[in-house]
Structures are given as C-alpha cells and as structure tokens.
Scaffold this active site. Structure first.
Site, PDB file in Angstrom:
ATOM      1  CE  LYS A   1     -23.976   1.335  67.080  1.00  0.00           C
ATOM      2  NZ  LYS A   1     -23.282   2.506  66.531  1.00  0.00           N
TER       3      LYS A   1
ATOM      4  CD  GLN B   1     -22.099   3.232  63.182  1.00  0.00           C
ATOM      5  OE1 GLN B   1     -23.082   2.994  63.859  1.00  0.00           O
ATOM      6  NE2 GLN B   1     -20.863   3.073  63.643  1.00  0.00           N
TER       7      GLN B   1
ATOM      8  CG  ASP C   1     -23.601   7.800  69.168  1.00  0.00           C
ATOM      9  OD1 ASP C   1     -23.519   6.773  69.873  1.00  0.00           O
ATOM     10  OD2 ASP C   1     -23.429   7.805  67.934  1.00  0.00           O
TER      11      ASP C   1
END
Ligand code: NAP
Length: 291
Positions: A53, A97, A120
């Site tokens: 990422k 994460q 997200d």
C-alpha cells in the site's frame, strides 16, 4: 477448453495511471492527497500488505503518514492516535490494517475513524450507506471486483452470481454491490452453513470465492463457461521458494482452467484491484467527495 485469464494486475495498473494524473491535477489546486496507514504489530501478511500500500501511495504521488505501532499498544492509546489523525486536516484517509491483536476491539477501532476518512469503508456509517444505496466509501476488495467484472466485459445484468463467504469486508458488501440495479445480478450468498455448496456454485454464471481456504472450489463445482473470481489469498508451505511458502487462492486453479470461461489468478487477480480501489477512495476523500 482453457479459460481466459483475467489480468487484474494490468487492469489495476491502468486505473493507477489515471489516479496518478488526477493526483497531480489536485496538487496543482493545492491539495496533496494523504493516507495514514496504521499497522499494529508485525503479522507477516499485514507487513507485506502495508508495504504494498505504501509503495502504491508513493507511485500515485500521494503523501503517506503511516504509523507503525508495537503489538502491545493498548486500545486507549490506539484510539487516541486515531483521534489525532481525525483532527489532522492534512490527512484525508485513515486505514487500520486488520487483524488487530486480540486485546484490541476491532469494531471499536473501526468506529473511531471519522466516516469521511474511512477509506476502507468498514465504518458502520459507510456500511449502512452501502446497504441503503447512499454515497459513501465502499470496501476496496468488493469494489475492485465489480470494477474488474466491468473492465473484463463480463455481463452481470440478470446473471446468477454466487458469493462464497459472508465476511463484513468481502462477502457481505460484495453481495450488496452485485445486487445493485446498475449491476443487476441475482445474488446467492453461501457460507459454512450452506448445505450442498456445489449445487449453488454449479448454477453460477459468476462465481466468487472468498472463503480463505484452499481447495474450497474444485473444477466439478464450476458451471462450464462461468466467470470465476478467486479472492482467497492463502499461504501454503513450499520449500522451493525462498520465503518457504507460496500463495494460492480458494479455487483449484489448474483444474478450473478446463471448465471456467474466465478466471482470475492468485496472485495478480483481485489483490491489485484492492490496492487500486484504496487509491481511488483516498482520492475521493482528498476531493471531499464524501461529506
Ligand atoms: P473470513 O472473515 O475468514 O471469512 C471467510 C468466509 O468464508 C466466512 O463467511 C466463512 O463462513 C466462509 N467459508 C469458509 N470456508 C467455507 C467453506 N468451505 N464453504 C463455504 N463458506 C466458507 O475471510 P475474509 O476476510 O472474507 O477473506 C476471505 C479470503 O479472501 C482470505 O483468503 C483473505 O486473505 C482473502 N482476501 C483477499 C483480499 C485481496 O485483496 N485479494 C482482500 C481481502 C481478503 P462462516 O461465516 O460460516 O464462517
């Protein structure tokens, strides 16, 4: 017959090139898109996802305010770091994460992210907006799959779509997206409680495997000519590799090639699309498109 392989990597690269152009245009307007990725601990898969990422952010010309935290950080400290990032006007997107260490409540952490920075799309506000068809952030992997279907020219209108897996981050949001009027598939959502999984998958024009278990879908479970999207990323031991493992999906790929019409590989199928959609969502956040 051999299935055509859907090159998710190439489709994602095309999207990423456009994003890089959009980012440089935005920078000329004085806005520098910025994402903060929070990594807690050193779970090897998470470390590798976060580094992919960060590389993607740099290539897109976006700023990266990542935060690496020890696995023993307590929940209150993590919530306080998120509160700071929520207030920081130079940060447009925040991503934590997952998974988090077991002493931290994941849902509490997700709910602490400002919905307008939740790139997200896991915050209850964004999940709710997806359910009722309102604007908001859509989770990257399901969103990437719908873009992949479109870019690969796979017809969805009236198609029977079977999703195997009902997680909050893949299966459930994907089922909602596929049932939307603009995609218009008839969706079946399967899980471990499904009796005779093969009787459902064999009826799928579009079969999406998101179970997280290698071998979940064997060739005899696939309708001839179907489009098969393999979301699974499973590490299996392999002494011939320097890392000691290799990645496989949930589908028996080699055997499926003889039955499916189109199929995504693992790696270089769905994974690159997830990263491309994360960049898209960060760009939307920087533009303030979601308010
Ligand atoms: P998850 O939270 O573990 O959920 C797995 C789902 O699959 C559950 O709903 C489970 O059913 C169902 N399931 C498991 N085995 C099954 C079986 N034999 N038959 C039917 N259903 C079964 O996993 P996830 O987070 O959704 O991730 C799924 C996979 O996708 C993992 O391999 C993950 O690494 C991968 N992934 C890839 C990307 C990417 O970008 N490529 C992104 C996210 C995830 P129950 O609910 O009944 O337990």
């Amino acid at each position: 017959m051999s299935a055509q392989i859907i090159d998710g990597f190439a489709i994602a690269q095309k999207i990423r090139r456009q994003i890089a152009l959009d980012v440089s245009a935005l920078k000329k307007d004085g806005i520098h898109p910025c994402l903060a990725v929070i990594l807690v601990g050193e779970n090897p898969a998470s470390v590798s996802y976060v580094s992919a990422k960060k590389k993607a952010l740099a290539e897109a010309g976006m700023a990266d305010k990542s935060v690496l935290l020890n696995a023993d950080i307590n929940e209150a400290e993590l919530l306080s770091i998120i509160a700071d990032l929520n207030r920081d006007t130079s940060v447009h997107g925040i991503l934590v994460q997952l998974p988090l260490p077991s002493h931290i409540d994941e849902q509490k952490v997700i709910a602490a992210i400002a919905p307008e920075k939740d790139v997200d799309g896991f915050h209850p506000v964004n999940a709710g907006n997806l359910l009722i068809g309102q604007a908001g952030f859509v989770p990257c992997t399901p969103c990437g799959i719908t873009v992949l279907l479109k870019e690969a020219g796979i017809p969805t209108d009236g198609a029977n779509a079977v999703v195997v897996g009902r997680s909050n981050i893949v299966g459930k949001p994907l089922a909602l997206l596929l049932a939307r009027k603009d995609i218009n598939a008839t969706v079946t959502l399967c899980h471990t409680g499904t009796k005779d999984l093969a009787s459902f998958t064999r009826n799928a024009d579009i079969l999406i495997a998101a179970a997280g278990r290698p071998g979940t879908i064997s060739a005899d479970m696939i309708k001839p000519g179907a489009a098969v999207i393999d979301v699974g990323v499973n590490r299996i031991p392999d002494n011939t590799k320097k890392s000691g493992f290799r990645l496989v999906g949930d589908v028996d790929f080699q055997a499926a090639l003889d039955v499916a019409g189109r199929i995504t590989p693992v790696p270089k199928g769905v994974g690159p699309m997830t990263i491309a959609m994360l960049l898209c969502n960060t760009l939307y956040a920087a533009r303030g498109s979601f308010k």
